[in-house]
Write an enzyme that holds these catalytic residues in place. Structure first.
Site, PDB file in Angstrom:
ATOM      1  N   ALA A 158       2.325   1.274  32.181  1.00  0.00           N
ATOM      2  CA  ALA A 158       1.192   0.360  32.345  1.00  0.00           C
ATOM      3  C   ALA A 158       1.526  -1.022  31.798  1.00  0.00           C
ATOM      4  O   ALA A 158       1.135  -2.046  32.382  1.00  0.00           O
ATOM      5  CB  ALA A 158      -0.044   0.924  31.647  1.00  0.00           C
ATOM      6  N   TYR A 159       2.260  -1.056  30.698  1.00  0.00           N
ATOM      7  CA  TYR A 159       2.646  -2.339  30.106  1.00  0.00           C
ATOM      8  C   TYR A 159       3.558  -3.120  31.045  1.00  0.00           C
ATOM      9  O   TYR A 159       3.331  -4.313  31.304  1.00  0.00           O
ATOM     10  CB  TYR A 159       3.331  -2.094  28.765  1.00  0.00           C
TER      11      TYR A 159
END
Length: 251
Positions: A158-159
């Site tokens: 997600a980062y």
């Protein structure tokens, strides 16, 4: 024949978002050593921002601290207004502000993803929009990405999705500013010894990541700041690039 002296050149003005954090603070101090007037922009913890300013002033530099939420377009526009009113313009914008929340995708709390998207993606769009509207000729915009976009480490999905957006925006903006004499690049650090990186990691994980580069150590904030100083200063022929600054970690 008597030559007319050139007008005295005023210091260049740099805005550093996240300027009170680990890498942001190092960038602020480094640009001040190059003679720039530095605006240390922060979201919270004014004490840390004021300490960076105090360090710069104690070393003979010029700096001020300004608060703004990077994802709030009104606050960011007001920040740039204050900088222009106080210093006459903006020459360098370094956008280091960001957050990192790690989890395997199957276990990801989507509220955490929304937080990262707001700061890392929307915040970059908001800051960059003001930067490209205001940077003077000869200026530089430096965004912050991550080497993990190519290393593809588990739990970072997600980062890195948010930082992939930063990479794409950086390359597009460089082309949109054709003819402006303003460079746009991103710096993509590898494992760097900052609270953002170290928080939540056990010593075994830290040691393993430190051994990954051929230089066999973690990066330090000053390592990253040196690259930013190059892009913000003499590196005028580097444009539209995402520079991996990671000690040689393999893709």
């Amino acid at each position: 024949m008597t030559q007319t002296p050139l007008p005295e050149r005023l210091p260049r003005v740099a805005v550093v978002t996240g300027g009170s954090g680990g890498i942001g603070a190092a960038v602020s101090r480094r640009l001040a050593r190059d003679g720039m007037t530095v605006v240390v922009a922060y979201a919270g913890r004014p004490d840390r921002a004021e300490q960076v300013v105090a360090d710069i002033v104690a070393a003979g530099g010029q700096a001020t601290a300004e608060q703004a939420d990077v994802a709030d377009e009104g606050e960011v526009a007001a920040l740039f207004d204050r900088v222009e009113q106080a210093h006459g313009g903006v020459d360098v914008v370094v956008h280091t502000a960001g957050i990192m929340l790690l989890a395997p995708l199957a276990e990801l709390d989507l509220a955490d993803f929304d937080r990262m998207h707001r700061t890392n993606v929307r915040g970059t769009v908001v800051v960059d929009q003001q930067a490209v509207r205001r940077l003077r000729p000869g200026g530089a915009l430096v965004n912050f990405s991550t080497s993990v976009t190519s290393l593809a480490l588990p739990t970072y999905g997600a980062y890195v999705a948010t930082k992939g957006a930063v990479d794409a925006l950086t390359m597009v903006l460089a082309r949109e500013l054709r003819g402006r004499d303003v460079t746009v690049n991103a710096v993509a650090p590898g494992p760097t010894a900052t609270p953002l990186f170290l928080d939540g990691k056990d010593q075994e994980t830290i040691d393993r990541l430190a051994a990954a580069p051929p230089l066999e150590r973690l990066g330090q904030p000053d390592d990253i700041a040196e690259t930013v100083a190059f892009l913000a200063g003499p590196g005028r022929w580097v444009n539209g690039q995402v520079l991996l600054v990671n000690g040689g970690v393999a893709r």
